[in-house]
Design a protein around this motif. Structure first.
Motif, PDB file in Angstrom:
ATOM      1  N   GLN A 214       0.830  -1.205   0.000  1.00  0.00           N
ATOM      2  CA  GLN A 214       0.000   0.000   0.000  1.00  0.00           C
ATOM      3  C   GLN A 214       0.866   1.257   0.000  1.00  0.00           C
ATOM      4  OE1 GLN A 214      -2.938   0.118   3.177  1.00  0.00           O
ATOM      5  NE2 GLN A 214      -2.884   2.361   3.219  1.00  0.00           N
ATOM      6  N   HIS A 215       1.877   1.252   0.831  1.00  0.00           N
ATOM      7  CA  HIS A 215       2.778   2.402   0.890  1.00  0.00           C
ATOM      8  C   HIS A 215       3.526   2.573  -0.429  1.00  0.00           C
ATOM      9  CE1 HIS A 215       2.735   3.905   5.102  1.00  0.00           C
ATOM     10  NE2 HIS A 215       2.231   2.702   5.355  1.00  0.00           N
ATOM     11  N   ALA A 216       3.884   1.468  -1.065  1.00  0.00           N
ATOM     12  CA  ALA A 216       4.574   1.546  -2.357  1.00  0.00           C
ATOM     13  C   ALA A 216       3.665   2.151  -3.423  1.00  0.00           C
ATOM     14  CB  ALA A 216       5.043   0.157  -2.782  1.00  0.00           C
ATOM     15  N   ASP A 217       2.411   1.755  -3.410  1.00  0.00           N
ATOM     16  CA  ASP A 217       1.449   2.319  -4.370  1.00  0.00           C
ATOM     17  C   ASP A 217       1.276   3.822  -4.151  1.00  0.00           C
ATOM     18  OD1 ASP A 217       1.081  -0.146  -5.534  1.00  0.00           O
ATOM     19  OD2 ASP A 217      -0.711  -0.636  -4.348  1.00  0.00           O
ATOM     20  N   GLU A 218       1.221   4.220  -2.884  1.00  0.00           N
ATOM     21  CA  GLU A 218       1.081   5.640  -2.573  1.00  0.00           C
ATOM     22  C   GLU A 218       2.317   6.426  -3.002  1.00  0.00           C
ATOM     23  OE1 GLU A 218       0.399   5.683   1.585  1.00  0.00           O
ATOM     24  OE2 GLU A 218      -1.700   4.979   1.453  1.00  0.00           O
ATOM     25  N   ALA A 219       3.478   5.785  -2.910  1.00  0.00           N
ATOM     26  CA  ALA A 219       4.726   6.467  -3.252  1.00  0.00           C
ATOM     27  C   ALA A 219       4.807   6.800  -4.737  1.00  0.00           C
ATOM     28  CB  ALA A 219       5.927   5.601  -2.847  1.00  0.00           C
ATOM     29  N   LYS A 220       4.144   5.998  -5.575  1.00  0.00           N
ATOM     30  CA  LYS A 220       4.193   6.246  -7.018  1.00  0.00           C
ATOM     31  C   LYS A 220       3.637   7.620  -7.364  1.00  0.00           C
ATOM     32  CE  LYS A 220       3.829   1.358  -8.302  1.00  0.00           C
ATOM     33  NZ  LYS A 220       2.996   0.327  -8.982  1.00  0.00           N
ATOM     34  N   SER A 221       2.624   8.038  -6.656  1.00  0.00           N
ATOM     35  CA  SER A 221       1.996   9.324  -6.956  1.00  0.00           C
ATOM     36  C   SER A 221       2.819  10.506  -6.434  1.00  0.00           C
ATOM     37  CB  SER A 221       0.589   9.377  -6.349  1.00  0.00           C
ATOM     38  OG  SER A 221       0.659   9.301  -4.933  1.00  0.00           O
ATOM     39  N   LYS A 222       3.808  10.240  -5.588  1.00  0.00           N
ATOM     40  CA  LYS A 222       4.616  11.314  -5.007  1.00  0.00           C
ATOM     41  C   LYS A 222       5.815  11.684  -5.883  1.00  0.00           C
ATOM     42  CE  LYS A 222       3.520   9.863  -0.266  1.00  0.00           C
ATOM     43  NZ  LYS A 222       4.095   9.369   1.010  1.00  0.00           N
ATOM     44  N   TRP A 223       6.111  10.858  -6.863  1.00  0.00           N
ATOM     45  CA  TRP A 223       7.291  11.105  -7.697  1.00  0.00           C
ATOM     46  C   TRP A 223       7.092  12.356  -8.542  1.00  0.00           C
ATOM     47  CZ3 TRP A 223      12.149  10.747  -8.311  1.00  0.00           C
ATOM     48  CH2 TRP A 223      12.755  10.820  -9.565  1.00  0.00           C
ATOM     49  N   GLN A 224       8.042  13.268  -8.465  1.00  0.00           N
ATOM     50  CA  GLN A 224       7.954  14.540  -9.165  1.00  0.00           C
ATOM     51  C   GLN A 224       8.814  14.597 -10.417  1.00  0.00           C
ATOM     52  OE1 GLN A 224       8.899  17.547  -6.277  1.00  0.00           O
ATOM     53  NE2 GLN A 224       7.125  17.061  -4.975  1.00  0.00           N
ATOM     54  N   GLY A 225       9.488  13.495 -10.711  1.00  0.00           N
ATOM     55  CA  GLY A 225      10.322  13.468 -11.900  1.00  0.00           C
ATOM     56  C   GLY A 225       9.578  12.928 -13.102  1.00  0.00           C
ATOM     57  N   PRO A 226      10.262  12.715 -14.228  1.00  0.00           N
ATOM     58  CA  PRO A 226       9.620  12.194 -15.429  1.00  0.00           C
ATOM     59  C   PRO A 226       9.178  10.745 -15.246  1.00  0.00           C
ATOM     60  CG  PRO A 226      11.989  12.261 -15.709  1.00  0.00           C
ATOM     61  CD  PRO A 226      11.698  12.974 -14.421  1.00  0.00           C
ATOM     62  N   GLY A 227       8.106  10.363 -15.932  1.00  0.00           N
ATOM     63  CA  GLY A 227       7.659   8.973 -15.897  1.00  0.00           C
ATOM     64  C   GLY A 227       6.847   8.613 -14.693  1.00  0.00           C
ATOM     65  N   GLY A 228       6.424   9.591 -13.909  1.00  0.00           N
ATOM     66  CA  GLY A 228       5.631   9.292 -12.724  1.00  0.00           C
ATOM     67  C   GLY A 228       4.271   8.717 -13.088  1.00  0.00           C
ATOM     68  N   GLY A 229       3.783   7.790 -12.268  1.00  0.00           N
ATOM     69  CA  GLY A 229       2.465   7.205 -12.476  1.00  0.00           C
ATOM     70  C   GLY A 229       2.398   6.212 -13.611  1.00  0.00           C
ATOM     71  N   SER A 230       3.568   5.766 -14.113  1.00  0.00           N
ATOM     72  CA  SER A 230       3.562   4.777 -15.194  1.00  0.00           C
ATOM     73  C   SER A 230       2.930   3.483 -14.716  1.00  0.00           C
ATOM     74  CB  SER A 230       5.008   4.503 -15.647  1.00  0.00           C
ATOM     75  OG  SER A 230       5.055   3.406 -16.508  1.00  0.00           O
ATOM     76  N   PRO A 231       2.080   2.870 -15.522  1.00  0.00           N
ATOM     77  CA  PRO A 231       1.392   1.660 -15.067  1.00  0.00           C
ATOM     78  C   PRO A 231       2.315   0.492 -14.819  1.00  0.00           C
ATOM     79  CG  PRO A 231       0.990   2.052 -17.409  1.00  0.00           C
ATOM     80  CD  PRO A 231       1.655   3.268 -16.887  1.00  0.00           C
ATOM     81  N   ASN A 232       3.358   0.386 -15.619  1.00  0.00           N
ATOM     82  CA  ASN A 232       4.229  -0.779 -15.405  1.00  0.00           C
ATOM     83  C   ASN A 232       5.448  -0.437 -14.563  1.00  0.00           C
ATOM     84  OD1 ASN A 232       5.902   0.626 -17.163  1.00  0.00           O
ATOM     85  ND2 ASN A 232       5.552  -0.751 -18.900  1.00  0.00           N
ATOM     86  N   GLY A 233       5.761   0.854 -14.470  1.00  0.00           N
ATOM     87  CA  GLY A 233       6.870   1.230 -13.605  1.00  0.00           C
ATOM     88  C   GLY A 233       8.201   0.692 -14.044  1.00  0.00           C
ATOM     89  N   GLY A 234       8.316   0.211 -15.263  1.00  0.00           N
ATOM     90  CA  GLY A 234       9.566  -0.391 -15.691  1.00  0.00           C
ATOM     91  C   GLY A 234      10.535   0.622 -16.205  1.00  0.00           C
ATOM     92  N   PRO A 235      11.798   0.226 -16.425  1.00  0.00           N
ATOM     93  CA  PRO A 235      12.788   1.132 -16.942  1.00  0.00           C
ATOM     94  C   PRO A 235      12.380   1.644 -18.309  1.00  0.00           C
ATOM     95  CG  PRO A 235      13.582  -1.127 -16.963  1.00  0.00           C
ATOM     96  CD  PRO A 235      12.292  -1.123 -16.235  1.00  0.00           C
ATOM     97  N   GLY A 236      12.491   2.934 -18.485  1.00  0.00           N
ATOM     98  CA  GLY A 236      12.178   3.525 -19.771  1.00  0.00           C
ATOM     99  C   GLY A 236      10.755   3.992 -19.888  1.00  0.00           C
ATOM    100  N   ALA A 237       9.887   3.673 -18.955  1.00  0.00           N
ATOM    101  CA  ALA A 237       8.498   4.107 -19.033  1.00  0.00           C
ATOM    102  C   ALA A 237       8.424   5.587 -18.730  1.00  0.00           C
ATOM    103  CB  ALA A 237       7.653   3.313 -18.032  1.00  0.00           C
ATOM    104  N   GLY A 238       8.104   6.395 -19.742  1.00  0.00           N
ATOM    105  CA  GLY A 238       8.042   7.834 -19.568  1.00  0.00           C
ATOM    106  C   GLY A 238       9.383   8.507 -19.635  1.00  0.00           C
ATOM    107  N   THR A 239      10.465   7.757 -19.708  1.00  0.00           N
ATOM    108  CA  THR A 239      11.820   8.295 -19.788  1.00  0.00           C
ATOM    109  C   THR A 239      12.607   7.462 -20.785  1.00  0.00           C
ATOM    110  OG1 THR A 239      11.737   8.919 -17.456  1.00  0.00           O
ATOM    111  CG2 THR A 239      13.899   8.836 -18.467  1.00  0.00           C
ATOM    112  N   PRO A 240      13.316   8.094 -21.727  1.00  0.00           N
ATOM    113  CA  PRO A 240      14.059   7.315 -22.715  1.00  0.00           C
ATOM    114  C   PRO A 240      15.190   6.522 -22.076  1.00  0.00           C
ATOM    115  CG  PRO A 240      14.654   9.633 -22.821  1.00  0.00           C
ATOM    116  CD  PRO A 240      13.476   9.537 -21.903  1.00  0.00           C
ATOM    117  N   VAL A 241      15.366   5.306 -22.522  1.00  0.00           N
ATOM    118  CA  VAL A 241      16.471   4.481 -22.049  1.00  0.00           C
ATOM    119  C   VAL A 241      17.756   5.035 -22.643  1.00  0.00           C
ATOM    120  CG1 VAL A 241      17.502   2.187 -22.051  1.00  0.00           C
ATOM    121  CG2 VAL A 241      15.026   2.452 -21.800  1.00  0.00           C
ATOM    122  N   VAL A 242      18.743   5.290 -21.795  1.00  0.00           N
ATOM    123  CA  VAL A 242      19.991   5.860 -22.287  1.00  0.00           C
ATOM    124  C   VAL A 242      20.956   4.753 -22.685  1.00  0.00           C
ATOM    125  CG1 VAL A 242      19.783   7.982 -20.961  1.00  0.00           C
ATOM    126  CG2 VAL A 242      20.881   5.996 -19.943  1.00  0.00           C
TER     127      VAL A 242
END
Length: 359
Positions: A214-242
């Motif tokens: 529950q706390h982890a789910d709540e933490a997703k909405s607190k992220w202020q950087g790019p890619g916040g709230g991504s459904p899969n939360g995986g690398p590159g979601a909302g942010t280009p893989v470098v």
């Protein structure tokens, strides 16, 4: 003259011998067994979670202190070894100069001479090469004066090096004591936390796992950087893989998922939080400081809004935890004792800031 010279020589050797013996007698680390903690009773799941988090948090702070002391001890040991080498070389030079001075004095007493070639060799880095010739030669007073001046210089150098090595040895002992104290504290806090966990009922364990999710789910909405709230939360979601070094660092860190947390560890079978990030970036060809505090202090700071995979997010006000940003509002990190390397929401802990290796 010979009695005074011999006395100084013996004192110099005694100081060197005492220093070497002191190094050999540095005690191994031993620790008292921590007291068995008593699991809390009649408390809510939030209270239990808070108590466990507090204990593991204190263990992590102590781990940071342990890692820093370990790095410092390594550097001090290397410095001490270098000083030992200098001491050995200088002591050898003092011994040879002593023998050479005796040969010159005997030659002068017999009315002989001391060759200028012998003096030149004396003043070089290897006066021992001149000893055979010097014993057969001699030149009067000036040569003898030069020898004594060289002796005086060499003894001054020996005293200075002995003092430096002694100081370094004291610092090393202090650092080892700090490391031992940190290790004992780590073991105590982990033992306390494990004792609490061992006393939990099955429904409490299940409830804590649900609470953590529950706390982890709540933490997703607190992220202020790019890619916040991504459904899969995986690398590159909302942010280009470098690509390049950052991509290699991320790939290495992700490949360690599932390996256990080990305080003070830098792989290959286990890691602590900064051990994972430092080894990942070293693997990418860009070595960075070992501890999260040193990473925070020594690397280029960037804003959360410009986060890129490979950046390091530093947590807590004292910079005692670090995770690697992988995109999509997620990090990969080594969480704490008893857990394995995993991904987590980037805002799941209080963020101090972000740094970019090589930036």
């Amino acid at each position: 003259m010979n009695v005074s010279t011999d006395g100084r020589q013996l004192r110099g050797r005694a100081a060197l011998t005492a220093l070497v013996c002191a190094m050999a007698l540095i005690p191994g680390l031993s620790y008292a067994a921590p007291n068995d903690p008593k699991p809390g009773s009649g408390t809510s799941l939030e209270q239990i979670r808070s108590e466990l988090d507090g204990l593991y948090r204190e263990a992590e702070v102590a781990t940071e202190a342990y890692d820093a002391a370990n790095e410092k001890a390594t550097q001090q040991s290397q410095r001490l070894a270098s000083l030992q080498g200098d001491l050995t070389h200088t002591q050898s030079r003092v011994d040879v100069l002593h023998d050479l001075a005796g040969a010159a004095a005997r030659a002068q007493y017999r009315g002989g001479y001391f060759s200028s070639a012998g003096i030149q060799l004396l003043l070089g880095d290897h006066p021992d090469h001149a000893l055979a010739d010097a014993a057969q030669a001699g030149q009067a007073s000036q040569g003898l004066v030069n020898i004594y001046e060289s002796q005086k210089t060499a003894r001054t150098q020996l005293d200075r090096q002995t003092e430096a090595a002694t100081k370094n040895l004291r610092e090393l002992k202090s650092t080892l004591s700090d490391r031992a104290g940190a290790k004992e504290k780590i073991q105590k806090k982990i033992s306390d936390a494990e004792g609490i966990e061992a006393g939990l009922e099955k429904d409490q364990v299940s409830g804590l796992a649900q609470l953590e999710k529950q706390h982890a789910d709540e933490a997703k909405s607190k992220w202020q950087g790019p890619g916040g709230g991504s459904p899969n939360g995986g690398p590159g979601a909302g942010t280009p893989v470098v690509s390049g070094a950052a991509g290699q660092a991320v790939a290495f860190a992700m490949a360690q998922i599932g390996k256990p947390y080990g305080w003070g560890d830098v792989g290959p079978s286990s890691y602590d939080c900064s051990g994972l990030t430092s080894v990942a970036w070293a693997h990418a060809g860009h070595p960075i400081p070992r501890t999260s505090q040193a990473q925070w202090q020594g690397l280029h700071h960037v804003s959360l809004g410009s986060a890129q995979p490979g950046d390091l997010i530093i947590y807590f006000h004292d910079a005692t935890h670090v995770g690697m940003y992988i995109g999509g509002g997620q990090i990969v990190h080594a969480p704490r004792p008893g857990r394995t390397i995993t991904t987590a929401p980037a805002a799941s802990m209080p963020i101090l800031g972000m740094v970019r290796p090589g930036g």
